[in-house]
Write a protein that holds these residues in place. Structure first.
Motif, PDB file in Angstrom:
ATOM      1  N   ASN A   5      37.333  39.097  46.289  1.00  0.00           N
ATOM      2  CA  ASN A   5      36.659  39.366  47.551  1.00  0.00           C
ATOM      3  C   ASN A   5      35.871  40.663  47.517  1.00  0.00           C
ATOM      4  O   ASN A   5      34.851  40.799  48.169  1.00  0.00           O
ATOM      5  N   LYS A   6      36.370  41.611  46.728  1.00  0.00           N
ATOM      6  CA  LYS A   6      35.751  42.931  46.741  1.00  0.00           C
ATOM      7  C   LYS A   6      34.602  43.043  45.748  1.00  0.00           C
ATOM      8  O   LYS A   6      33.899  44.034  45.739  1.00  0.00           O
ATOM      9  N   GLU A   7      34.450  42.042  44.905  1.00  0.00           N
ATOM     10  CA  GLU A   7      33.442  42.164  43.856  1.00  0.00           C
ATOM     11  C   GLU A   7      32.039  42.232  44.455  1.00  0.00           C
ATOM     12  O   GLU A   7      31.691  41.498  45.371  1.00  0.00           O
ATOM     13  N   TRP A   8      31.224  43.140  43.917  1.00  0.00           N
ATOM     14  CA  TRP A   8      29.827  43.219  44.357  1.00  0.00           C
ATOM     15  C   TRP A   8      29.141  41.909  44.045  1.00  0.00           C
ATOM     16  O   TRP A   8      29.382  41.317  42.996  1.00  0.00           O
ATOM     17  N   PRO A   9      28.246  41.449  44.922  1.00  0.00           N
ATOM     18  CA  PRO A   9      27.584  40.166  44.667  1.00  0.00           C
ATOM     19  C   PRO A   9      26.737  40.183  43.396  1.00  0.00           C
ATOM     20  O   PRO A   9      26.321  41.239  42.914  1.00  0.00           O
ATOM     21  N   LEU A  10      26.490  38.975  42.914  1.00  0.00           N
ATOM     22  CA  LEU A  10      25.686  38.799  41.708  1.00  0.00           C
ATOM     23  C   LEU A  10      24.221  38.627  42.108  1.00  0.00           C
ATOM     24  O   LEU A  10      23.917  37.979  43.098  1.00  0.00           O
ATOM     25  N   TRP A  11      23.323  39.223  41.333  1.00  0.00           N
ATOM     26  CA  TRP A  11      21.875  39.144  41.606  1.00  0.00           C
ATOM     27  C   TRP A  11      21.160  38.638  40.365  1.00  0.00           C
ATOM     28  O   TRP A  11      21.570  38.929  39.250  1.00  0.00           O
ATOM     29  N   GLU A  12      20.091  37.890  40.596  1.00  0.00           N
ATOM     30  CA  GLU A  12      19.235  37.472  39.495  1.00  0.00           C
ATOM     31  C   GLU A  12      18.029  38.410  39.449  1.00  0.00           C
ATOM     32  O   GLU A  12      17.465  38.764  40.489  1.00  0.00           O
ATOM     33  N   VAL A  13      17.661  38.818  38.252  1.00  0.00           N
ATOM     34  CA  VAL A  13      16.612  39.814  38.079  1.00  0.00           C
ATOM     35  C   VAL A  13      15.376  39.172  37.451  1.00  0.00           C
ATOM     36  O   VAL A  13      15.488  38.455  36.450  1.00  0.00           O
ATOM     37  N   PHE A  14      14.229  39.432  38.041  1.00  0.00           N
ATOM     38  CA  PHE A  14      12.953  38.930  37.505  1.00  0.00           C
ATOM     39  C   PHE A  14      12.048  40.127  37.231  1.00  0.00           C
ATOM     40  O   PHE A  14      11.880  40.990  38.094  1.00  0.00           O
ATOM     41  N   ILE A  15      11.485  40.163  36.046  1.00  0.00           N
ATOM     42  CA  ILE A  15      10.704  41.316  35.627  1.00  0.00           C
ATOM     43  C   ILE A  15       9.292  40.881  35.240  1.00  0.00           C
ATOM     44  O   ILE A  15       9.123  39.861  34.573  1.00  0.00           O
ATOM     45  N   ARG A  16       8.327  41.660  35.667  1.00  0.00           N
ATOM     46  CA  ARG A  16       6.971  41.432  35.175  1.00  0.00           C
ATOM     47  C   ARG A  16       6.623  42.543  34.198  1.00  0.00           C
ATOM     48  O   ARG A  16       6.724  43.726  34.509  1.00  0.00           O
ATOM     49  N   SER A  17       6.242  42.166  32.998  1.00  0.00           N
ATOM     50  CA  SER A  17       5.908  43.160  31.980  1.00  0.00           C
ATOM     51  C   SER A  17       4.486  43.635  32.191  1.00  0.00           C
ATOM     52  O   SER A  17       3.736  43.043  32.960  1.00  0.00           O
ATOM     53  N   LYS A  18       4.141  44.695  31.494  1.00  0.00           N
ATOM     54  CA  LYS A  18       2.826  45.296  31.652  1.00  0.00           C
ATOM     55  C   LYS A  18       1.744  44.251  31.393  1.00  0.00           C
ATOM     56  O   LYS A  18       0.776  44.139  32.130  1.00  0.00           O
ATOM     57  N   ALA A  19       1.914  43.485  30.316  1.00  0.00           N
ATOM     58  CA  ALA A  19       0.890  42.515  29.943  1.00  0.00           C
ATOM     59  C   ALA A  19       1.098  41.180  30.656  1.00  0.00           C
ATOM     60  O   ALA A  19       0.213  40.336  30.680  1.00  0.00           O
ATOM     61  N   GLY A  20       2.275  40.996  31.232  1.00  0.00           N
ATOM     62  CA  GLY A  20       2.615  39.691  31.789  1.00  0.00           C
ATOM     63  C   GLY A  20       1.943  39.434  33.124  1.00  0.00           C
ATOM     64  O   GLY A  20       1.668  40.351  33.893  1.00  0.00           O
ATOM     65  N   LEU A  21       1.670  38.172  33.394  1.00  0.00           N
ATOM     66  CA  LEU A  21       1.003  37.823  34.645  1.00  0.00           C
ATOM     67  C   LEU A  21       2.004  37.478  35.735  1.00  0.00           C
ATOM     68  O   LEU A  21       1.704  37.566  36.909  1.00  0.00           O
ATOM     69  N   ASP A  22       3.177  37.035  35.342  1.00  0.00           N
ATOM     70  CA  ASP A  22       4.144  36.674  36.374  1.00  0.00           C
ATOM     71  C   ASP A  22       5.532  37.212  36.044  1.00  0.00           C
ATOM     72  O   ASP A  22       5.798  37.640  34.930  1.00  0.00           O
ATOM     73  N   HIS A  23       6.380  37.197  37.047  1.00  0.00           N
ATOM     74  CA  HIS A  23       7.744  37.674  36.853  1.00  0.00           C
ATOM     75  C   HIS A  23       8.543  36.626  36.088  1.00  0.00           C
ATOM     76  O   HIS A  23       8.446  35.437  36.374  1.00  0.00           O
ATOM     77  N   LYS A  24       9.337  37.100  35.142  1.00  0.00           N
ATOM     78  CA  LYS A  24      10.181  36.183  34.374  1.00  0.00           C
ATOM     79  C   LYS A  24      11.641  36.549  34.562  1.00  0.00           C
ATOM     80  O   LYS A  24      11.979  37.723  34.716  1.00  0.00           O
ATOM     81  N   HIS A  25      12.470  35.523  34.524  1.00  0.00           N
ATOM     82  CA  HIS A  25      13.900  35.787  34.680  1.00  0.00           C
ATOM     83  C   HIS A  25      14.389  36.629  33.504  1.00  0.00           C
ATOM     84  O   HIS A  25      14.167  36.286  32.345  1.00  0.00           O
ATOM     85  N   ALA A  26      15.034  37.768  33.813  1.00  0.00           N
ATOM     86  CA  ALA A  26      15.505  38.658  32.747  1.00  0.00           C
ATOM     87  C   ALA A  26      17.007  38.535  32.560  1.00  0.00           C
ATOM     88  O   ALA A  26      17.523  38.688  31.460  1.00  0.00           O
ATOM     89  N   GLY A  27      17.730  38.277  33.644  1.00  0.00           N
ATOM     90  CA  GLY A  27      19.187  38.203  33.549  1.00  0.00           C
ATOM     91  C   GLY A  27      19.803  38.454  34.905  1.00  0.00           C
ATOM     92  O   GLY A  27      19.118  38.374  35.936  1.00  0.00           O
ATOM     93  N   SER A  28      21.085  38.785  34.906  1.00  0.00           N
ATOM     94  CA  SER A  28      21.786  39.004  36.169  1.00  0.00           C
ATOM     95  C   SER A  28      22.504  40.339  36.140  1.00  0.00           C
ATOM     96  O   SER A  28      22.630  40.961  35.082  1.00  0.00           O
ATOM     97  N   LEU A  29      22.973  40.741  37.302  1.00  0.00           N
ATOM     98  CA  LEU A  29      23.815  41.939  37.383  1.00  0.00           C
ATOM     99  C   LEU A  29      24.544  41.950  38.717  1.00  0.00           C
ATOM    100  O   LEU A  29      24.260  41.134  39.591  1.00  0.00           O
ATOM    101  N   HIS A  30      25.470  42.880  38.841  1.00  0.00           N
ATOM    102  CA  HIS A  30      26.188  43.041  40.106  1.00  0.00           C
ATOM    103  C   HIS A  30      25.687  44.288  40.817  1.00  0.00           C
ATOM    104  O   HIS A  30      25.440  45.312  40.188  1.00  0.00           O
ATOM    105  N   ALA A  31      25.541  44.213  42.135  1.00  0.00           N
ATOM    106  CA  ALA A  31      25.165  45.378  42.928  1.00  0.00           C
ATOM    107  C   ALA A  31      25.636  45.163  44.350  1.00  0.00           C
ATOM    108  O   ALA A  31      25.763  44.024  44.810  1.00  0.00           O
ATOM    109  N   ALA A  32      25.875  46.270  45.048  1.00  0.00           N
ATOM    110  CA  ALA A  32      26.400  46.166  46.409  1.00  0.00           C
ATOM    111  C   ALA A  32      25.316  45.715  47.385  1.00  0.00           C
ATOM    112  O   ALA A  32      25.599  45.039  48.366  1.00  0.00           O
ATOM    113  N   ASP A  33      24.072  46.132  47.141  1.00  0.00           N
ATOM    114  CA  ASP A  33      22.989  45.730  48.036  1.00  0.00           C
ATOM    115  C   ASP A  33      21.675  45.632  47.246  1.00  0.00           C
ATOM    116  O   ASP A  33      21.623  45.955  46.063  1.00  0.00           O
TER     117      ASP A  33
END
Lengths: 97, 274, 312
Positions: A5-33
């Protein structure tokens, strides 16, 4: 007492690189907000200059297509090669199109 | 402008970020959650990187000095011997061969990590100062220092964001975190006065237009700290007496231990390449 | 579809090298095997931070300090990628950590050996990361999509780890006699534990066959171990150090180096918790987790408050 119950929620991360035109899925992580998720994403997924823009979305909000329906979803696109520019025969003299 | 002033001023700037970075590095592998472990390591890496740029510049100044000017720069015999024997001095000689009384970092950065709240409080007070300092140092007449300040400022912008958000989060989190954050702010506040008390090196550097008048930063500092403390619904810490000394080489007992640990290989196996 | 045909279509996918994704059907055993392997791998990354973090504050130069810190940080990142991959299988990171902290889950035994000289930083980067890379590169093509993608990222970042380790060894081996001795001592101590990282002999490895069939694993323990010995012997020669095992000899017939039988009794004992640092490593992780509890709770409470404030 349950740990989960106390675990910080999981988030999906999308990153756009300098040369990239769109955001791509990079991975996940936990964060409180969301703010923390963006900052954690910066620290975790852009340590090697991988990106200049970050999106995060809580994993529970991601809806995915059903793998059982993959055939119905994606196969019909296979025979529509006319959507791809290389389908068309053009004279060689024509350089830019 | 004397190069001794630039040298000593640069070393003081370097000592602050090296000791701070060294302290934060000790958290590696022990953070409260993996993501924050990585965040803190990034900050530490930034600071060690800043220290390296500054020590490299200081070494360059020493190497270019006439022999007579540098015959008595440091108390540390190993380092002074190297200088007197005309060895090329490196960033590592400066970090690893000086003893505590040659270090000019402020007392704040050498204080113990304590728990997460103590670490956050120390970073909060230090990073906020660094931000104001570097912003002003960008206008230094010394172009190398100005350039280092400009590059470091971008890094510090993120550091203050990180520290401020944690102050707010802990202050406005649970009853326990509020109490711990308040305690930590109170405990570390007495080391902030020294940041703005000009020592002789800073005076000389300011007069030569290479250094910052840190006393002029105090008002902005106080306001910015207060704004965050209020947002965190915490009480502004108070101090009956501000501790000073580090900037003049009179340190708390902690620094000796930090250096004993950090420098031990260079001491046990002198004059070797690693 | 019936259960049987689900399983048949699963194995067909595997055989056709089509990756299995989180929502796809997968046999229970496959899921369990993956959770065990990925979480064990993630635990190894974060416990593996400790023997090296031990030396960050004592690194002999500022450059070495920065590199080591960045390297150990990467390991934290790798742990994070792997935990995330395992989370797609229906287990939370907290549950996995709970398994680690209670001793229910294992991590790589190599991290239960102590780092006692600076040369150990070289030996770990070179040998331990080298062995890990050899294990991990095939995993970039493992059958489970999220695991394979995490491993691609891990392998990309790992390449500097082994190099920094080898560079440390090279500086020592080319340094003063006492530095060279330090390097030799580290090589001698880490050699056998590094070889054991590939796991027990194939003949007694309980999980290998099924993992191969499911393409979770692509080479057996013994195959990878032999490959590691073959490349590392050459690297030892370049360093100018002595071979750590008197029985290392080129075998013309096999086309490989022969070497001594490993001490499997020691291996199983370290796995069981009797290594020199098992208790200390676990205690450090547990303490970090427990000391951080109030911090994690505070951040959750703060996020909750802000959400309500926004809604109001």
């Amino acid at each position: 007492m349950s740990n989960e119950n106390k675990e910080w929620p999981l988030w999906e991360v999308f990153i756009r690189s300098k040369a990239g035109l769109d955001h791509k899925h990079a991975g996940s992580l936990h964060a409180a907000d969301a703010q923390m998720a963006i900052e954690n994403a910066r620290d975790v997924y852009t340590r090697r200059m991988e990106g200049i823009s970050i999106w995060v979305v809580e994993s529970k909000h991601i809806h995915a297509s059903n793998p059982e329906e993959a055939a119905a979803f994606f196969d019909p696109a296979q025979d529509k090669i006319y959507r791809h520019p290389t389908f068309y025969n053009l004279p060689d003299e024509l350089k830019h199109m | 402008m004397s190069s001794i002033t630039t040298l000593k001023y640069t070393l003081q700037l370097a000592d602050n970020v090296l000791i701070m970075g060294q302290r934060l590095a000790a958290w590696c592998g022990k953070g409260p959650v993996l993501e924050q472990d990585i965040a803190l390591t990034n900050i530490s890496l930034d600071q060690i990187g800043q220290a390296r740029s500054l020590y490299q510049y200081a070494a360059l100044i020493i190497n270019n000095m006439p022999a007579a000017d540098k015959a008595h720069l440091f108390n540390a015999p190993l380092l002074q011997e190297k200088i007197n024997n005309q060895h090329t001095i490196t960033e590592d000689d400066l970090a690893y061969l000086r003893d505590a009384w040659d270090f000019r970092n402020c007392l704040l950065v050498e204080q113990e990590n304590g728990d997460w709240a103590y670490t956050v409080a120390r970073s909060f007070f230090f990073d906020r100062f660094q931000y104001l300092l570097y912003a002003a140092l960008q206008k230094s007449m010394d172009s190398t220092l100005a350039a280092i300040a400009e590059k470091s400022l971008k890094e510090v912008q993120y550091h203050i964001k990180w520290a401020s958000e944690w102050v707010i989060r802990l202050g406005d989190g649970t009853a326990i975190s509020k109490e711990k954050m308040q305690q930590a702010l109170q405990a570390r506040w007495e080391y902030t006065g020294e940041l703005f008390a000009m020592n002789a090196i800073e005076q000389a550097a300011m007069q030569a237009n290479i250094g910052v008048d840190v006393s002029s930063l105090q008002q902005a500092y106080q306001q910015q700290i207060e704004a965050i403390v209020n947002e965190a619904s915490l009480q502004m810490p108070t101090a009956a007496w501000m501790q000073t000394g580090g900037k003049n080489g009179v340190h708390t007992e902690h620094l000796g231990y930090i250096l004993a640990e950090m420098q031990y290989l260079q001491r046990a196996y002198p004059n070797m390449e690693w | 579809m019936t259960q049987v045909s689900f399983e048949a279509s699963f194995q067909k996918k595997i055989d056709e090298e089509i990756m299995i994704e989180p929502q796809d059907y997968m046999p229970d055993e496959y899921r369990k095997t993956l959770i065990r392997q990925i979480s064990q791998h993630a635990h190894s990354e974060i416990v593996g931070m400790l023997p090296e973090a031990n030396w960050i504050t004592r690194a002999p130069s500022l450059r070495r300090k920065a590199v080591l810190l960045a390297k150990v940080q990467d390991e934290g990142g790798h742990g994070l990628y792997l935990y995330s991959a395992a989370e797609t299988l229906g287990i939370t990171r907290d549950q996995m950590l709970h398994q680690l902290h209670t001793g229910a889950a294992k991590y790589s035994s190599i991290f239960n050996y102590p780092t006692i000289t600076w040369a150990d930083m070289g030996a770990i980067g070179w040998l331990v990361d080298g062995a890990a890379i050899m294990n991990q590169v095939p995993l970039c093509r493992t059958s489970y999509g999220p695991y394979a993608r995490a491993m691609v990222r891990v392998c990309k970042e790992e390449s500097f780890h082994q190099r920094q380790g080898y560079e440390i060894m090279l500086s020592l081996a080319k340094g003063t006699p006492v530095q060279k001795q330090m390097a030799q001592d580290a090589l001698n101590r880490w050699w056998a534990p590094a070889l054991m990282m590939f796991g027990p002999l194939d003949a007694v490895s309980p999980n290998t066959a099924k993992s191969m069939e499911w393409r979770i694993k692509r080479f057996t323990n013994d195959e990878l171990r032999q490959r590691f010995i073959d490349v590392t012997v050459e690297q030892i020669r370049i360093l100018g150090l002595e071979l750590p095992d008197a029985n290392i000899k080129w075998n013309e017939e096999r086309g490989h180096y022969d070497s001594s039988e490993l001490n499997w009794d020691e291996f199983w004992n370290v796995v069981k918790g009797n290594g020199p640092c098992n208790k200390e490593r676990l205690a450090t992780r547990v303490k970090a987790w427990e000391d951080g509890a109030w911090v994690r709770e505070a951040a959750s409470a703060y996020a909750e408050k802000r959400k309500t404030k926004k809604a109001a």
